[in-house]
Write a protein that holds these residues in place. Structure first.
Motif, PDB file in Angstrom:
ATOM      1  N   ILE A 449       8.897   4.954 -44.528  1.00 54.53           N
ATOM      2  CA  ILE A 449      10.363   4.368 -43.910  1.00 54.53           C
ATOM      3  C   ILE A 449      10.857   5.384 -42.751  1.00 54.53           C
ATOM      4  CG2 ILE A 449      12.572   3.586 -44.413  1.00 54.53           C
ATOM      5  CD1 ILE A 449      11.711   2.568 -46.870  1.00 54.53           C
ATOM      6  N   SER A 452       8.615   5.134 -39.688  1.00 55.90           N
ATOM      7  CA  SER A 452       8.892   3.926 -38.849  1.00 55.90           C
ATOM      8  C   SER A 452      10.292   4.064 -38.195  1.00 55.90           C
ATOM      9  CB  SER A 452       8.737   2.633 -39.920  1.00 55.90           C
ATOM     10  OG  SER A 452       7.831   2.756 -40.867  1.00 55.90           O
ATOM     11  N   LYS A 453      11.039   4.663 -38.736  1.00 58.44           N
ATOM     12  CA  LYS A 453      12.368   4.618 -37.895  1.00 58.44           C
ATOM     13  C   LYS A 453      12.473   5.455 -36.939  1.00 58.44           C
ATOM     14  CE  LYS A 453      15.879   3.883 -41.626  1.00 58.44           C
ATOM     15  NZ  LYS A 453      16.912   4.233 -42.275  1.00 58.44           N
ATOM     16  N   ARG A 455      11.789   7.514 -33.392  1.00 56.46           N
ATOM     17  CA  ARG A 455      11.374   7.190 -32.347  1.00 56.46           C
ATOM     18  C   ARG A 455      11.108   8.501 -31.207  1.00 56.46           C
ATOM     19  NH1 ARG A 455      11.947   1.798 -29.969  1.00 56.46           N
ATOM     20  NH2 ARG A 455      12.619   0.307 -31.758  1.00 56.46           N
ATOM     21  N   PRO A 460       7.909   4.171 -30.508  1.00 58.13           N
ATOM     22  CA  PRO A 460       7.839   4.185 -31.984  1.00 58.13           C
ATOM     23  C   PRO A 460       7.107   4.977 -32.715  1.00 58.13           C
ATOM     24  CG  PRO A 460       7.992   1.890 -31.187  1.00 58.13           C
ATOM     25  CD  PRO A 460       7.632   2.732 -30.112  1.00 58.13           C
ATOM     26  N   LEU A 462       5.195   5.674 -35.107  1.00 49.83           N
ATOM     27  CA  LEU A 462       3.669   5.170 -35.638  1.00 49.83           C
ATOM     28  C   LEU A 462       3.028   4.328 -34.901  1.00 49.83           C
ATOM     29  CD1 LEU A 462       4.789   5.078 -39.437  1.00 49.83           C
ATOM     30  CD2 LEU A 462       3.437   6.410 -38.128  1.00 49.83           C
TER      31      LEU A 462
ATOM     32  N   ALA C 133      14.885   0.941 -46.183  1.00 45.44           N
ATOM     33  CA  ALA C 133      14.258   0.050 -45.390  1.00 45.44           C
ATOM     34  C   ALA C 133      14.914  -1.131 -44.759  1.00 45.44           C
ATOM     35  CB  ALA C 133      12.777  -0.646 -45.869  1.00 45.44           C
ATOM     36  N   GLY C 136      17.095   0.228 -41.739  1.00 42.13           N
ATOM     37  CA  GLY C 136      16.534   0.412 -40.655  1.00 42.13           C
ATOM     38  C   GLY C 136      16.175  -0.780 -39.799  1.00 42.13           C
ATOM     39  N   GLU C 139      12.681  -4.234 -37.514  1.00 40.27           N
ATOM     40  CA  GLU C 139      11.163  -3.486 -37.126  1.00 40.27           C
ATOM     41  C   GLU C 139      10.696  -2.546 -38.063  1.00 40.27           C
ATOM     42  OE1 GLU C 139      11.799  -1.979 -33.222  1.00 40.27           O
ATOM     43  OE2 GLU C 139      11.830  -3.912 -32.234  1.00 40.27           O
ATOM     44  N   VAL C 140      11.730  -1.842 -38.644  1.00 44.35           N
ATOM     45  CA  VAL C 140      11.408  -0.754 -39.540  1.00 44.35           C
ATOM     46  C   VAL C 140      10.492  -1.428 -40.841  1.00 44.35           C
ATOM     47  CG1 VAL C 140      12.089   0.766 -41.258  1.00 44.35           C
ATOM     48  CG2 VAL C 140      12.804   0.802 -39.009  1.00 44.35           C
ATOM     49  N   ARG C 143       7.186  -2.621 -39.904  1.00 44.22           N
ATOM     50  CA  ARG C 143       6.294  -1.434 -39.634  1.00 44.22           C
ATOM     51  C   ARG C 143       5.846  -0.887 -40.884  1.00 44.22           C
ATOM     52  NH1 ARG C 143       9.972   1.593 -35.428  1.00 44.22           N
ATOM     53  NH2 ARG C 143       9.984  -0.044 -33.809  1.00 44.22           N
ATOM     54  N   THR C 144       6.847  -0.726 -41.760  1.00 38.75           N
ATOM     55  CA  THR C 144       6.433  -0.263 -43.072  1.00 38.75           C
ATOM     56  C   THR C 144       5.545  -1.117 -43.967  1.00 38.75           C
ATOM     57  OG1 THR C 144       8.785   0.607 -43.195  1.00 38.75           O
ATOM     58  CG2 THR C 144       7.590   0.859 -45.089  1.00 38.75           C
ATOM     59  N   ILE C 147       1.497  -0.781 -43.078  1.00 31.32           N
ATOM     60  CA  ILE C 147       0.972   0.264 -43.795  1.00 31.32           C
ATOM     61  C   ILE C 147       1.016  -0.032 -45.356  1.00 31.32           C
ATOM     62  CG2 ILE C 147       1.195   2.906 -44.402  1.00 31.32           C
ATOM     63  CD1 ILE C 147       2.145   3.377 -41.813  1.00 31.32           C
ATOM     64  N   PHE C 278       7.546  -3.195 -53.472  1.00 26.34           N
ATOM     65  CA  PHE C 278       8.581  -2.511 -52.621  1.00 26.34           C
ATOM     66  C   PHE C 278       8.768  -3.652 -51.313  1.00 26.34           C
ATOM     67  CE2 PHE C 278      10.746  -0.268 -49.522  1.00 26.34           C
ATOM     68  CZ  PHE C 278       9.888  -0.286 -48.103  1.00 26.34           C
TER      69      PHE C 278
END
Lengths: 512, 392, 364
Positions: A449, A452-453, A455, A460, A462, C133, C136, C139-140, C143-144, C147, C278
């Protein structure tokens, strides 16, 4: 009282003059007074007065920063031999002094700046301009192989502390005039020259603007190293992960410039910064590209595997031996049980002690003089570890775990992220001791997390994996062959996609 | 301010305890368990616990023949209670995670093991793919044995079951599947202690071996079959039995000994005119490993005769086992019921409830087809001058 | 628009996959085994029909009201007050379902992995991570999810190690009791498939609005294939004993034994299931937060994430005193509950919206 007042008043005046762009006076005496008071108690600032024809002139320079030979031979000799009147002083100066860099300045501030970087100024009585001679020369380190970024293949040149040499090294690689070098001065007392290098047309213009803005924001006493700048311009200062890359090698910098990133060079430091940067660029080493793609890919995958090992191996060991003993195969479990008999500490404390000891050894190894350093680190670790096992303080499996973890953290090519990994290991051990593998997994999720946050200048952290761009794994997890690198990586904003011709794969059947 | 509060509160929350963690030094690692019945309807559970010896301080001078395990027991009204009594006799926490061997005493097996099975299947700790055995006599005696090669006697048993294929390999999950299916019968290896007069230092330095198979109907043991019949049972469980078959060719007192190497067993259930038939087709390839006769094995007709002999021998062997299982014990440990269920669900529904009576009535047709593929390194008999070799 | 993040279509697949699968493989297969018997491998196929239907409904509503979440277009369809009421009911629905999910998952962890740890500790840890999460932003979350889902699906491939243990004869007899038992088993599945309604909270934030229907259909298909594989393995390895087990998938993973060395790896697989749950909890929490924020016209939804998680935590413990209650709720009530809110009501609303459009065209 009045005398003191006068001194203070003078100081204030001087200060004011320093900060404002006050023009020179055309009386030589005033100027000399001003500069003498400014450079009082600085014995290395030399005032050389002489006459050009009938006019009085003085050269002010700093010993050690200027090329005295050139000053003597080219400047003083020529000027002192001048007999005729000078109609237009500057014109005659221009034609009589065979120095390539010659400039005219009007303000005190400009003179002071020039003197500080080693360019002597000529003050001539009756002129309101001063003339700056660009003959700085100072001792710099020879160009040698960067010690922190060695490799088997690739150029052996590394940056030095002089920014002129560094820009020259880059120019030697990228010869196109699209390579721009924008200059900024940062730091009140150090007035460090900082150059933003980028290739116009490849880079996003808003990126350059943003970098400039962030650099101009910095108002500090001094910039000693790139790290100072990095810490002022990064997006998230609380994160353990670096958001700019730094490198000492011109080939690395050039490669990044060619992909559309910008580089920041700092005078006085051999390290240049690169922005924006993604997590995966921190795992690329220039070796990957110089060797062939199969090896490059496999070694890269190895790096990622060992990244996981380096962060999670001690915590997984602690979690499995304290919570989930069923997972261990029977024979291994009996061995571990045998070796842990009589050990006084619980596994989590043992892990902490060993990791801390290892970190201490590593830091100590950095500070010791080179001859003793390597011997202490290796022999120390082995001998101390063996002795500890014999004494029954730690168990042999733990020693192995810690050694493997230590070795894996060296697989990362960039030292800055190696530091992040070392840091992250400890909270993981802690959580593993309390919630077992579930805890380890939750801390992994929290790490994801956070990443991902994050920048880096809008990119971004990742990407491109998590933004699922096409061919995302092309240069991140794997290393596709160079003849497949047809598109540039899409960083942010505008995007100049094509970078090479299609169908460049070497083939036997190519038509001649 | 908010952030500092969070940073302070978080460790407090975590530090309040690590509830599930237990150090390896505080575990008693169980390698095998035995369940017997005691007088007064009590249950005795004995466990074999591994002794970890420190290997750090060099050789500690322990007598290696003492073995690396010891046995402790607990007695209670039922298995769960017996285990908690057992725990009071052991300072470390009992760890079942690595225990894959459970031995039932013969007396307990005869009275039924359903209650114990419920504990083993319901409780999350015992592994569902553990192997089960029945011992002649008290099971706990077998735990006390110290094998000369393996680390603990449980390992001996699991190697026998899984690698050597001496007896049937039945796990807890197999039993739970079989008992919920219609056949409701299963078989477990029958073990006892190996009497070896070899140079054994102590009397307990020997191993348990598999000497047969115990047949269970529902959850009670109703009898056992010996090693010879077990081989037949293994054929029916689709395991190619790698044990020797000796044939006496006609007019010969000496024998030719063969070993099956590969093959397949196929079951085909049929219901014709209300008669339930099970066709078993066995294909087997064998090779000759010893030739006591003077016959030359290079002649094809000699070989075909031997093949016929092999087929007959195998057929006899399997039929004998079937006889015992079907007629004497009437326990469907070979899964016939399930095969009929799969092919003829309608008819199966009718006989489901009295399969015990229907099972002996199933007509089993056995057909064996053998091929002798190889005869080792040589063809004719070894160590025999050429004149004495009989050609046909 | 209180959510400024934008995601692309493939990320939507990554988000929705574990949202359905994570709890579907916990306990549904045992109910499948009880009802459908030897045909339990077929039930996901029929259950997925509802998935396709729900995706279609969501997509059609999205086309009618682009860039709007359900809360916003409820008001447009049935009027301001009824719409707000419906929005409130939906928020409560999502809160309660989230609570059930948390309870289901922490019960599983408590039974199998960590018996001594208080369930509330596990619940708080999981909710806290999910709240991080959600705060965030979308977008977060996306992205999480990319993965986490990749890792989660790759550990499900560990089931392949069981191939040597499967007994294909358990697939027979085919359709022993006819088709009705299959339908009964499928009924539970299709309620899980109706959770695809959560797509309605993701579609307004797509970067590129085309092709969203195809992406949704593809995801439903992938989920269906995955559930078929799981059911197949459970059937061929456990046979009919699966009906009696609470967590059949966990049981078969326990029995993986490969090369005599890779045994007892169920804890590792359980740990990777944390990744899947999660993502599921994050998506539900996100839907609830956005819905609540839009209902009360807040400026951003990040501030209500933590309080909302506390409410969900409370719901996971309220009124469920013992596991028997939870099991009964999941098997008997939840199928009807989920499908009503996530398929039937949206279907009715879609019909009303289409009718309104047609009448609107007639009158203008």
């Amino acid at each position: 009282m009045t005398f003191i007042k006068k001194q203070i008043h003078r100081k204030v005046k001087v200060k004011k003059r320093l900060s404002q762009a006050i023009p020179l006076s055309n009386k030589l005496k005033n100027n000399i007074d001003y500069f003498s008071s400014l450079y009082k108690d600085s014995s290395d600032v030399i005032f050389r007065s002489f006459t050009i024809g009938n006019t009085e002139a003085v050269i002010i320079y700093i010993e050690g920063l200027s090329d005295l030979q050139k000053l003597d031979e080219l400047v003083l000799e020529n000027l002192m031999n001048q007999n005729s009147e000078m109609a237009d002083v500057f014109e005659s100066l221009k034609n009589n002094i065979p120095i390539s860099k010659l400039k005219k300045v009007h303000t005190y501030k400009a003179c002071i700046d020039s003197i500080s970087i080693g360019n002597p100024i000529i003050l001539i009585d009756g002129q309101i301009d001063a003339y700056v001679l660009g003959i700085e020369k100072y001792e710099t380190r020879q160009i040698e192989e960067p010690s922190a970024e060695t490799g088997i293949r690739g150029p052996r040149e590394g940056f030095t502390e002089s920014i002129n040499i560094n820009t020259a090294l880059i120019r030697r690689i990228i010869k196109d005039p699209a390579l721009k070098m924008k200059s900024v001065n940062i730091g009140k007392y150090t007035k460090t020259r900082v150059i933003i290098a980028y290739i116009e047309g490849l880079v996003d213009n808003t990126l350059i603007k943003e970098i400039e803005n962030r650099l101009k924001r910095i108002k500090v006493d001094g910039i000693l190293e790139g790290g100072y700048i990095e810490q002022f311009i990064e997006d998230n200062p609380y994160s353990p992960f670096p958001q700019v890359l730094y490198s000492e090698r011109p080939d690395v910098i050039s490669a990044n410039l060619l992909e559309g990133r910008a580089a920041i060079l700092i005078d006085g430091s051999p390290l240049a910064l690169i922005a924006p940067v993604s997590f995966f660029s921190l795992f690329q080493s220039q070796e990957d590209y110089y060797e062939r793609f199969l090896i490059g890919t496999l070694i890269r995958i190895l790096r990622y595997v060992f990244l996981g090992v380096a962060i999670y191996f001690p915590s997984i060991y602690v979690a499995v031996t304290t919570f989930h003993q069923e997972m261990i195969p029977m024979d291994l479990m009996l061995s571990i049980a045998s070796s842990r008999e009589g050990i006084p500490f619980p596994a989590i404390v043992e892990a902490f002690i060993m990791e801390l000891a290892f970190e201490a050894l590593r830091e100590a190894g950095l500070r010791l003089p080179r001859q003793i350093g390597s011997a202490v680190s290796i022999a120390g670790a082995l001998v101390i570890g063996q002795a500890a096992v014999q004494a029954g303080i730690v168990s042999a499996p733990m020693l192995i775990v810690v050694s493997i973890t230590g070795i894996s953290s060296f697989l990362v090519p960039r030292y800055s992220i190696g530091l992040a990994i070392r840091l992250l290991r400890f909270p993981n051990i802690f959580i593993a001791g309390f919630l077992g593998l579930i805890g380890v997994m939750l801390s992994f999720i929290i790490l994801i997390i956070h990443l991902s946050k994050l920048r880096s200048f809008g990119l971004p952290y990742l990407s491109p994996i998590v933004t699922l761009q096409k061919n995302a794994t092309r240069d991140t997890l794997f290393r596709y062959p160079l003849w497949k690198f047809n598109l540039r990586p899409h960083l942010t904003g505008q995007f100049n996609p094509k970078r090479q011709k299609d169908n460049l794969k070497p083939s036997k059947r190519e038509k001649q | 301010m908010k952030r500092t509060l969070l940073v302070i509160l978080l460790p407090v929350f975590i530090l309040s305890g690590c509830w599930d963690s237990i150090e390896i030094q505080n575990l008693a690692i169980i390698t095998a368990a035995a369940i017997d019945s005691e007088e007064n309807h009590k249950v005795k559970v004995s466990v074999q616990i591994f002794i970890p010896r420190t290997i750090t301080s060099g050789e500690s001078g322990e007598d290696p023949s003492l073995g690396s395990t010891f046995v402790r027991e607990g007695i209670g009204k039922n298995l769960a209670e017996a285990i908690s009594v057992l725990q009071t006799n052991i300072p470390r926490k009992l760890f079942w995670g690595q225990c894959k061997i459970f031995i039932f005493g013969q007396d307990l097996a005869k009275t039924g093991i359903r209650k114990e099975l419920d504990f083993l299947i319901r409780h999350p700790a015992p592994r569902i793919n553990s192997n089960l055995y029945v011992s002649e006599g008290k099971a706990s005696n077998l735990l006390k044995l110290i094998p000369p090669l393996e680390r603990y006697s449980g390992e001996v048993l699991s190697k026998f079951s899984q690698h050597q294929e001496v007896g049937v390999d039945t796990t807890l999950s197999d039993i739970s599947k079989d008992l919920t299916e219609a056949s409701q019968s299963f078989s477990l290896p029958y073990i006892k202690r190996l009497k070896s007069d070899e140079y054994a230092r102590k009397s307990y330095e020997t191993i348990p071996t598999i000497v047969g198979t115990a047949i269970f109907k529902k959850d009670k043991m109703i009898g056992n079959i010996d090693l010879e019949e077990t081989r037949g049972l293994l054929w029916l469980s689709r395991k190619i039995q790698k044990s020797t078959v000796s044939i006496k060719p006609e007019e010969n007192e000496n024998e030719v000994i063969m070993m099956p190497t590969s093959g397949s067993v196929r079951f085909k259930p049929q219901i014709i005119n209300n008669q339930w038939i099970m066709n078993i087709q066995i294909q087997v390839a064998a090779s000759i490993i010893q030739n006591e006769t003077f016959l030359s094995l290079l002649q094809e007709d000699v070989i075909t005769k031997l093949e016929k002999g092999l087929e007959n021998k195998l057929r006899d062997r399997i039929s004998k086992t079937l006889e015992k299982i079907q007629k004497e014990y009437q326990a469907d440990v070979v899964g016939f019921g399930r095969r009929f269920h799969q092919k003829y669900p309608e008819q199966w529904k009718k006989v489901k409830d009295h399969w015990d009576e229907k099972f002996p009535e199933v007509d089993v047709k056995l057909s064996v087809n053998a091929t002798i593929k190889r005869s080792g390194d040589i063809g004719g008999p070894a160590a025999l001058p050429e004149e004495e070799v009989i050609e046909n | 628009m209180i959510e400024t993040g934008r995601i692309n279509k493939s990320q939507v697949s990554f988000i929705m996959l574990p949202t359905i699968i994570a709890t579907a493989i916990l306990s549904i297969p045992s109910i499948d085994a009880k009802f459908a018997g030897h045909d339990m491998w077929m039930t996901p196929i029929i259950g997925s029909l509802n998935g396709f239907l729900t995706v279609f409904i969501v997509w059609k509503l999205h086309k009618l009201y682009p860039n709007q979440t359900p809360i916003q277009y409820f008001e447009k369809i049935i009027g301001k007050y009824a719409g707000k009421l419906m929005g409130l009911i939906f928020v409560l629905f999502y809160i309660q379902v989230s609570g059930i999910i948390i309870r289901e998952y922490t019960d599983f962890l408590k039974t199998e992995v960590m018996p001594q740890t208080p369930g509330i500790v596990l619940a708080i840890s999981l909710l806290f991570t999910a709240a991080l999460a959600v705060r965030g932003g979308l977008e977060v979350i996306a992205r999480t999810a990319v993965i986490c889902t990749t890792l989660y699906m790759s550990t499900l491939s560990v089931l392949l190690l069981l191939i040597k243990d499967i007994d294909l004869s358990y697939l027979l007899p085919f359709m022993e009791n006819g088709f009705i038992p299959v339908l009964k088993g499928a009924f539970v599945h299709q309620s899980w498939f109706s959770e695809f309604f959560l797509l309605a909270f993701l579609l307004p934030f797509l970067k590129n609005q085309n092709g969203s229907l195809k992406a949704g259909i593809k995801t439903v298909f992938l989920v269906m294939v995955d559930l078929i594989i799981v059911n197949f393995f459970i059937l061929t390895i456990l046979g009919m004993t699966a009906a009696n087990k609470f967590y059949p998938v966990y049981s078969i993973i326990k029995s993986i034994s490969f090369l005599g060395f890779f045994q007892n790896f169920e804890i590792a697989v359980t740990a990777s299931w944390v990744l899947g749950s999660f993502v599921k909890i994050t998506v539900f929490l996100y839907a609830a937060s956005i819905a609540l924020a839009q209902l009360f016209r807040l400026n951003n939804y990040q501030i209500i994430v933590y309080p909302l998680s506390l409410v969900i935590l409370h719901f996971s413990y309220w009124d469920i005193p013992r596991f028997a209650t939870l099991t009964n709720f999941i098997y008997k009530v939840l199928p009807f509950y989920l499908v009503t809110f996530q398929t039937i009501i949206p279907l009715l609303l879609l019909i009303i919206a289409l009718l309104r459009k047609r009448w609107g065209e007639n009158f203008s």
